[in-house]
Design a protein around this motif. Structure first.
Motif, PDB file in Angstrom:
ATOM      1  N   VAL A 167       1.217  -1.180  -0.496  1.00  0.00           N
ATOM      2  CA  VAL A 167      -0.021  -0.500  -0.215  1.00  0.00           C
ATOM      3  C   VAL A 167       1.315   1.404  -0.011  1.00  0.00           C
ATOM      4  N   SER A 168       0.933   1.753  -1.079  1.00  0.00           N
ATOM      5  CA  SER A 168       1.424   3.462  -1.166  1.00  0.00           C
ATOM      6  C   SER A 168       0.416   4.561  -1.237  1.00  0.00           C
ATOM      7  N   GLY A 169       0.865   5.877  -0.308  1.00  0.00           N
ATOM      8  CA  GLY A 169      -0.348   6.533  -0.347  1.00  0.00           C
ATOM      9  C   GLY A 169       0.689   8.285  -0.183  1.00  0.00           C
ATOM     10  N   VAL A 170      -0.025   8.988   0.329  1.00  0.00           N
ATOM     11  CA  VAL A 170       0.020  10.600   0.212  1.00  0.00           C
ATOM     12  C   VAL A 170      -0.732  10.827   1.486  1.00  0.00           C
ATOM     13  N   TYR A 171      -0.371  10.989   2.237  1.00  0.00           N
ATOM     14  CA  TYR A 171      -0.914  11.548   3.816  1.00  0.00           C
ATOM     15  C   TYR A 171      -0.850  12.902   4.044  1.00  0.00           C
ATOM     16  N   ARG A 172      -2.546  13.550   4.728  1.00  0.00           N
ATOM     17  CA  ARG A 172      -2.222  14.347   5.909  1.00  0.00           C
ATOM     18  C   ARG A 172      -2.222  14.529   6.327  1.00  0.00           C
ATOM     19  N   GLN A 232       3.986  -2.715   3.551  1.00  0.00           N
ATOM     20  CA  GLN A 232       4.094  -4.015   2.409  1.00  0.00           C
ATOM     21  C   GLN A 232       2.586  -5.078   3.442  1.00  0.00           C
ATOM     22  N   VAL A 233       2.076  -5.791   2.523  1.00  0.00           N
ATOM     23  CA  VAL A 233       0.975  -6.729   2.630  1.00  0.00           C
ATOM     24  C   VAL A 233       1.588  -7.930   3.013  1.00  0.00           C
ATOM     25  N   ILE A 234       1.899  -8.460   4.159  1.00  0.00           N
ATOM     26  CA  ILE A 234       2.508  -9.356   4.261  1.00  0.00           C
ATOM     27  C   ILE A 234       0.992 -10.767   4.897  1.00  0.00           C
ATOM     28  N   MET A 275      -0.686  -8.542   8.562  1.00  0.00           N
ATOM     29  CA  MET A 275       0.644  -7.734   9.346  1.00  0.00           C
ATOM     30  C   MET A 275       0.979  -7.013   7.776  1.00  0.00           C
ATOM     31  N   LEU A 276       0.988  -5.382   8.203  1.00  0.00           N
ATOM     32  CA  LEU A 276       1.072  -4.350   7.132  1.00  0.00           C
ATOM     33  C   LEU A 276       2.255  -3.690   7.787  1.00  0.00           C
ATOM     34  N   GLU A 277       3.163  -3.764   6.949  1.00  0.00           N
ATOM     35  CA  GLU A 277       4.814  -3.227   7.594  1.00  0.00           C
ATOM     36  C   GLU A 277       5.298  -2.757   6.640  1.00  0.00           C
ATOM     37  N   GLY A 278       6.123  -1.170   7.218  1.00  0.00           N
ATOM     38  CA  GLY A 278       7.103  -0.538   5.884  1.00  0.00           C
ATOM     39  C   GLY A 278       7.099   1.171   6.494  1.00  0.00           C
ATOM     40  N   HIS A 279       7.754   2.053   6.320  1.00  0.00           N
ATOM     41  CA  HIS A 279       7.848   3.504   5.999  1.00  0.00           C
ATOM     42  C   HIS A 279       7.276   4.719   6.247  1.00  0.00           C
ATOM     43  N   LEU A 295       1.838  -2.401  11.401  1.00  0.00           N
ATOM     44  CA  LEU A 295       0.474  -2.901  11.672  1.00  0.00           C
ATOM     45  C   LEU A 295      -0.185  -4.524  11.749  1.00  0.00           C
ATOM     46  N   SER A 296      -0.752  -4.971  13.332  1.00  0.00           N
ATOM     47  CA  SER A 296      -1.890  -6.249  13.378  1.00  0.00           C
ATOM     48  C   SER A 296      -2.346  -6.443  14.187  1.00  0.00           C
TER      49      SER A 296
END
Length: 214
Positions: free
Chosen positions: A133-138, A159-161, A167-171, A184-185
């Motif tokens: 999942v990629s995106g720009v946030y406010r 990254q979708v695991i 789980m999702l994890e990344g930067h 995320l878990s």
């Protein structure tokens, strides 16, 4: 969406009619009588697929590849931001609420001091079949916290695991020259509107797992 489905159906009917005429077949108005009913049924099925049907487990793997990640996730955020004393802050507790249809995705991060929502997002599949999942946030801190934490923008990559997703994890990166990691878990089906409600819910779940006090 309905108008696009109708346009596809009408185009298919027009091509079909042309092929029949070219091949010497006679056209009858009786052939077009079910068109309205067929169009309505296909439109309803398409809408149902976009909203719900694509999530059915038996469709995944052969027809649907996109992972189902909707719900509320417990988030652990580790930032390289330092306080006035130059000390890196401890991990931040948060909850990510994801709403998802087949074509659309929204994410909102709830923390004690702020709320972040993606203003542009996408689920991307890499060449090896892994999704992220990629995106720009406010990010919008509470009014009383904006003196030390102003509204800012950033980007996130998660990254979708596992399949189904565990789980999702990344930067993430921000326009304040800060960055960090996010995990995320413990996904729950219920979608929360505020940090406190999610925090109470997960605390209750943890208490149930521990069992009665002895």
């Amino acid at each position: 969406m309905a108008k696009y489905v109708k346009a596809i159906i009408y185009t298919a009917v027009a091509v079909w009619a042309i092929v029949l005429l070219v091949s010497g077949q006679k056209l009858s108005s009786d052939l077009l009588r079910p068109l309205s009913t067929v169009t309505s049924v296909v439109v309803l099925l398409t809408i149902a697929f976009e909203l719900w049907l694509w999530k059915l487990p038996f469709l995944h793997g052969w027809l649907v590849k996109r992972p189902v990640i909707e719900g509320t996730w417990r988030a652990e955020i580790r930032s390289n931001w330092k306080d006035a004393g130059g000390t890196t802050i401890p991990p931040v507790e948060g909850y990510v609420v994801i709403r998802q249809t087949f074509l659309n995705l929204s994410l909102r991060l709830l923390t004690k001091e702020s709320s972040s929502h993606l203003v542009g997002t996408e689920i991307v599949c890499s060449v090896d079949g892994l999704y992220c999942v990629s995106g720009v946030y406010r990010n919008e801190p509470r009014y009383e916290d904006r003196s030390h934490s102003p509204i800012h923008y950033g980007a996130v990559w998660l990254q979708v695991i596992d399949t189904p997703t565990q789980m999702l994890e990344g930067h993430y990166w921000t326009d304040r020259n800060t960055a960090g990691e996010m995990r995320l878990s413990e996904r729950q089906r219920k979608k929360f509107q505020e940090f406190q409600s999610a925090q109470v819910h997960y605390a209750q779940l943890s208490a149930k797992k521990r069992g009665p006090d002895r």
